[in-house]
Motif scaffolding. Structure first.
Motif, PDB file in Angstrom:
ATOM      1  N   MET A  29       0.699  -1.166   0.028  1.00 36.91           N
ATOM      2  CA  MET A  29       0.073   0.045   0.142  1.00 36.91           C
ATOM      3  C   MET A  29       0.635   1.267  -0.002  1.00 36.91           C
ATOM      4  N   ALA A  30       0.580   2.268  -0.871  1.00 35.62           N
ATOM      5  CA  ALA A  30       1.291   3.283  -0.879  1.00 35.62           C
ATOM      6  C   ALA A  30       1.228   4.299   0.225  1.00 35.62           C
ATOM      7  N   VAL A  31       2.174   5.024   0.495  1.00 37.14           N
ATOM      8  CA  VAL A  31       2.334   5.973   1.690  1.00 37.14           C
ATOM      9  C   VAL A  31       1.957   7.261   1.038  1.00 37.14           C
ATOM     10  N   THR A  32       1.129   8.071   1.772  1.00 38.97           N
ATOM     11  CA  THR A  32       0.736   9.369   1.054  1.00 38.97           C
ATOM     12  C   THR A  32       1.151  10.482   2.155  1.00 38.97           C
ATOM     13  N   HIS A  33       2.014  11.456   1.963  1.00 35.89           N
ATOM     14  CA  HIS A  33       2.264  12.614   2.848  1.00 35.89           C
ATOM     15  C   HIS A  33       1.554  13.548   2.448  1.00 35.89           C
ATOM     16  N   SER A  34       1.113  14.357   3.238  1.00 38.57           N
ATOM     17  CA  SER A  34       0.464  15.679   3.350  1.00 38.57           C
ATOM     18  C   SER A  34       1.581  16.775   2.602  1.00 38.57           C
ATOM     19  N   THR A  35       0.765  17.721   2.201  1.00 36.21           N
ATOM     20  CA  THR A  35       1.778  18.719   1.621  1.00 36.21           C
ATOM     21  C   THR A  35       2.580  19.051   2.632  1.00 36.21           C
ATOM     22  N   ALA A  36       2.121  19.567   3.882  1.00 38.94           N
ATOM     23  CA  ALA A  36       2.583  20.139   4.757  1.00 38.94           C
ATOM     24  C   ALA A  36       3.901  19.218   5.271  1.00 38.94           C
ATOM     25  N   ALA A  37       3.753  17.990   5.134  1.00 38.29           N
ATOM     26  CA  ALA A  37       4.735  17.212   5.757  1.00 38.29           C
ATOM     27  C   ALA A  37       5.915  17.152   4.684  1.00 38.29           C
ATOM     28  N   ARG A  38       5.520  16.965   3.338  1.00 38.32           N
ATOM     29  CA  ARG A  38       6.470  17.222   2.325  1.00 38.32           C
ATOM     30  C   ARG A  38       7.241  18.572   2.403  1.00 38.32           C
ATOM     31  N   ASP A  39       6.665  19.617   2.639  1.00 45.30           N
ATOM     32  CA  ASP A  39       7.375  20.958   2.638  1.00 45.30           C
ATOM     33  C   ASP A  39       8.347  20.680   3.805  1.00 45.30           C
ATOM     34  N   ALA A  40       8.067  20.370   5.165  1.00 48.59           N
ATOM     35  CA  ALA A  40       8.758  20.140   6.201  1.00 48.59           C
ATOM     36  C   ALA A  40       9.875  19.393   5.966  1.00 48.59           C
ATOM     37  N   ALA A  41       9.814  18.226   5.226  1.00 47.25           N
ATOM     38  CA  ALA A  41      11.059  17.515   4.841  1.00 47.25           C
ATOM     39  C   ALA A  41      11.799  17.906   3.947  1.00 47.25           C
ATOM     40  N   THR A  42      11.259  18.564   3.026  1.00 51.13           N
ATOM     41  CA  THR A  42      12.189  19.450   1.785  1.00 51.13           C
ATOM     42  C   THR A  42      12.903  20.582   2.557  1.00 51.13           C
ATOM     43  N   ASP A  43      12.117  21.251   3.236  1.00 49.71           N
ATOM     44  CA  ASP A  43      12.805  22.317   4.015  1.00 49.71           C
ATOM     45  C   ASP A  43      13.962  21.986   4.923  1.00 49.71           C
ATOM     46  N   ALA A  44      13.735  20.858   5.594  1.00 47.00           N
ATOM     47  CA  ALA A  44      14.712  20.527   6.595  1.00 47.00           C
ATOM     48  C   ALA A  44      16.045  20.048   6.014  1.00 47.00           C
ATOM     49  N   VAL A  45      15.901  19.544   4.353  1.00 46.54           N
ATOM     50  CA  VAL A  45      17.335  19.340   3.939  1.00 46.54           C
ATOM     51  C   VAL A  45      18.019  20.763   3.340  1.00 46.54           C
ATOM     52  N   VAL A  46      17.039  21.437   2.651  1.00 44.36           N
ATOM     53  CA  VAL A  46      17.401  22.711   1.856  1.00 44.36           C
ATOM     54  C   VAL A  46      17.956  23.829   2.943  1.00 44.36           C
ATOM     55  N   ASP A  47      17.550  23.669   4.039  1.00 42.55           N
ATOM     56  CA  ASP A  47      17.576  24.786   5.118  1.00 42.55           C
ATOM     57  C   ASP A  47      18.959  24.763   5.356  1.00 42.55           C
TER      58      ASP A  47
END
Lengths: 131, 62
Positions: free
Chosen positions: A1-19
């Motif tokens: 079963m696929a895992v679905t991430h909320s937009t807020a969670a995806r933004d948080a993960a991306t920002d954690a790396v690029v910040d």
């Protein structure tokens, strides 16, 4: 079963790396093989990222600001095999393979940078998680 | 138990190389996935707000 991430969670993960690349002097480095996060190896071209390097993530994707070209690349006879995003202190935050088919980045032709070539990057985005 | 691996981060870029020898400009569209296990560990640590041993100095070109 696929895992679905909320937009807020995806933004948080991306920002954690690029910040982690937002300090002055972060770099986009193209390298020959062998290369890893632990042993980056030889660079063929080094481009300087904006400060901050990325804007805030939107819909899970962050877009890099203006990247300064390497107008006099070191170059190498071997093809570029990896790309790294790293801090001014050379701490690698993102590392991925660059080569012909079968690698993490697929290109129709091998990519060799010669000494003195100018290497530019007109757009760069990073997405940490799928939707 | 199966060793499941999640979808990694994705990097997209457009690069151009201007050849010093000929002046010819070559353009490349690149799409890559940061699926190196060390990078995954670094990503996880960043999400968790921690540093890891994978944060190393680049001894190459600066």
């Amino acid at each position: 079963m696929a895992v679905t991430h909320s937009t807020a969670a995806r933004d948080a993960a991306t920002d954690a790396v690029v910040d982690a690349l937002d300090g002055a002097g972060s770099k986009l480095v193209f390298r020959i093989s062998p290369s890893s996060v632990g042993s980056p190896g030889t660079a063929a071209a080094t481009l300087t990222m904006a400060t901050p390097a990325f804007g805030a993530s939107s819909s899970g994707t962050a877009t890099a600001g203006t990247i300064t070209s390497d107008t006099n690349a070191t170059g190498n006879a071997s093809a570029v095999a990896y790309a790294s995003l790293q801090t001014s202190g050379d701490v690698i935050r993102i590392h991925c393979a660059v080569a012909a088919s079968g690698s993490d980045i697929n290109m129709t032709n091998g990519l060799t940078v010669a000494n003195g070539d100018t290497v530019s990057c007109s757009s760069l985005t990073y997405t940490a998680l799928s939707a | 138990m199966t060793d499941l691996v999640g979808k990694p981060g994705e990097l997209r870029m457009t690069i151009s190389i201007t050849r010093k020898a000929t002046g010819i400009v070559e353009n490349y569209e690149l799409v890559g996935q940061a699926e190196d296990k060390e990078t995954d560990a670094a990503l996880q640590a960043l999400v968790n707000g921690k540093k890891t041993e994978t944060e190393v100095k680049d001894g190459g070109h600066s």
